[in-house]
Design an enzyme around this catalytic site. Structure first.
Site: not given
Length: 614
Positions: A263, A549, A593
């Site tokens: 996209v 992260h 996490h």
């Protein structure tokens, strides 16, 4: 047993039916369907949304995923091979950061999943919810109590299918009251005992004041050291692709997933008749292989961006949604002024510190011995037992700076509250380099020795700053959506983050000095025990990297806030028909996490969407 034989056996074992999974843009053109919802990204969050919305047979959902299938990719399936999945593989976007001031000017690889399941297909599988304080802060910042811990517990349970261990001492490993056995995404405890397990937990008794034992870090009070819980089922990875898009869900006639489809933009499709807001229910897409032809498709109800903390702001900016002045300077016509897009990027700095040990029972041996490595794989393949059924870490510790710490006296506390840690310890039975072949490339790029030590056996404590203060950004490289964005996570970009990392390293040194490890630890490997703060800081700057992260680049804020990208219902501020559901909406990185937080947010987001379209 070679890889080809493995694939044959896996195919024979498989009962998958991919009736609603398509390989390319060409297949999408053949569908000639109209969809109520278009989900951009078949990653951790996007697959949750697709699953939950298609529970209603009247809702049709299309998922557009830029990567390929997760099926039959050995390094994704075998838990211990997770470090092979990234970087420099087809399953990785293969991003790099800008030169990081806090890392001595190093540019490092920045792994993100480019495969069905997204980063849940390539991460290290640690399953950690974070603290009660993390979610209560989300509720305060957004002004929506629905994001508080207590109100999200049902979603935590809804997403989780916990698999208790078969050993007799299960009560000593986790708290059954915290978990659900009947959810979707599988979670389990380590399945292979390691040489240091007893030693680590003995240290939590000997040094209980600093390193207390925590029976279950997913209870909302994670402080202490406990068994790691991982998204693993029967010795294989459990990702959003294997769980939320399992065959019984993917075979739904109202769910369609198209792979290898990028996209490029979201486009205005009109105005909301009630609010007058511009609506963005149209997506522009192309083949991920830099297909020259662009196609468009309009959702009848809503577009949900789930492209992740890098992909989502990248799409928004190319769509003209962002800081108008910056976009205009790049030659992109501004469509909707939203200055916070791409700002507030936050991540966990990460570091490995190793010691040589008086043992031969470490991962280092298989790294040097092809026969042993082959035997371990054979055991995994035939019985789903042995060292490959787990990730490299069996225990995790979450720790706070002492209340009287000079650091907390000098800087504002960046943690979300007294139940939340400032740093993390991860325990690994091997050198940081003994994590299989592909990672060697990453280590070399990041300025770390690219091969494991030729001799010796090692114990590693990796440290992470889990309540960082530094913030970075996602910006554009060019007007070509196929070009990667400019990624600056600003790792260790503040003095406070460096001080916390140094204290985490000192904490690791105190841990290995415990009496229970006296006959195990032989000598330091990374730097001398007597290293000064200046020397430790130099080691940190030279060797730190990321825990992968990233969050916050399309952050949630209160409905009346003059900053942020999405409102508390995760709809994009000031427009209609467009919602964001992925890690980018988290205004602060949780002290955990991040995959579990994303699952939890996506579960509630699905209910918010359902409520909006009764």
């Amino acid at each position: 047993m070679d890889y080809l034989i493995f694939l044959v056996i896996l195919a024979l074992e498989s009962t998958l039916c991919w009736g609603a999974l398509y390989e390319s843009v060409a297949d999408l053109k053949k569908l000639n369907f109209q969809f109520d919802f278009i989900v951009v990204g078949g990653g951790t969050a996007g697959n949750v949304i697709a699953n939950r919305l298609t529970e209603n047979p009247r809702h049709s959902v299309l998922v557009l995923e830029a990567g390929a299938s997760n099926e039959d990719v050995l390094d994704i399936i075998v838990p211990f091979y997770a470090s092979r999945a990234t970087p420099n593989t087809p399953q990785d976007w293969n991003f790099s950061t800008t030169a990081q001031t806090g890392l001595n000017g190093r540019s490092i690889s920045y792994p993100r999943g480019h495969v069905l399941g997204g980063s849940s297909s390539v991460n290290q599988m640690a399953y950690t919810r974070g603290s009660r304080d993390d979610y209560d802060r989300y509720a305060r910042v957004s002004g929506d109590d629905g994001w508080s811990w207590d109100n999200l517990v049902p979603y935590m349970r809804k997403t989780e299918q916990f698999h208790p261990p078969t050993s007799q001492n299960i009560i000593e490993q986790f708290n059954p009251a915290v978990h659900n056995l009947h959810g979707i995404n599988s979670v389990s405890l380590p399945g292979f005992l390691r040489d240091t397990d007893a030693r680590v937990f003995a240290t939590t008794s000997d040094l209980s004041h600093e390193f207390p034992f925590n029976i279950d870090m997913n209870s909302g009070t994670p402080l202490g050291i406990g068994w790691v819980q991982s998204s693993i089922k029967n010795g294989s990875r459990s990702s959003s692709a294997t769980s939320y898009l399992a065959p019984r869900y993917l075979s739904r006639p109202n769910l369609h997933v198209v792979l290898n489809t990028l996209v490029t933009r979201v486009l205005q499709s009109g105005h909301d008749s009630r609010t007058g807001k511009p609506t963005f229910r149209t997506v522009e897409y192309a083949s991920s292989a830099r297909g020259p032809t662009r196609f468009r498709l309009t959702a009848t109800k809503e577009v949900i961006l789930s492209a992740g903390s890098i992909g989502t702001p990248h799409i928004l900016l190319h769509s003209g949604i962002g800081d108008s002045e910056s976009l205009a300077s790049l030659g992109i016509s501004p469509v909707h002024d939203l200055p916070s897009v791409g700002k507030n990027l936050s991540d966990h700095p990460f570091l490995h510190t190793s010691w040589q040990v008086n043992s031969t029972k470490t991962f280092d041996n298989a790294e040097r011995n092809e026969t042993l490595a082959s035997d371990e794989f054979e055991e995994w393949l035939t019985t789903r037992t042995g060292p490959l059924v787990d990730s490299t870490t069996s225990q995790i510790g979450w720790l706070r700076l002492p209340d009287n710490s000079s650091i907390l006296q000098s800087f504002p506390d960046t943690s979300s509250g007294p139940l939340s840690p400032h740093f993390e310890l991860l325990f690994t039975v091997g050198s940081h380099a003994a994590r299989r072949t592909t990672l060697m490339i990453s280590l070399a790029q990041n300025g770390i020795a690219g091969t494991p030590p030729p001799t010796g056996n090692y114990f590693t404590i990796s440290t992470g700053v889990v309540s960082p203060s530094a913030r970075g950004s996602i910006t554009l490289n060019s007007t070509d959506p196929f070009d990667p964005p400019v990624i600056n996570p600003n790792l260790l970009g503040s003095e406070l983050d460096l001080l916390i990392m140094r204290e985490a390293v000192r904490s690791a040194q105190r841990f290995v000095a415990a009496p229970t490890l006296a006959d195990y630890i032989l000598s330091p490997f990374s730097f001398n025990d007597t290293a000064s703060d200046t020397e430790v800081d130099a080691y940190i700057h030279d060797h730190a990297t990321t825990l992968d992260h990233p969050v916050g680049s399309a952050a949630m804020s209160a409905s009346d806030a003059d900053y942020g990208v999405v409102d508390p219902d995760l709809t994009v501020k000031g427009v209609g028909g467009l919602r964001i559901v992925d890690a980018s909406v988290l205004p602060y990185v949780p002290a955990a996490h991040t995959q579990v937080s994303v699952y939890i947010f996506a579960e509630r987001a699905a209910d918010l969407i359902k409520a909006a379209f009764k």
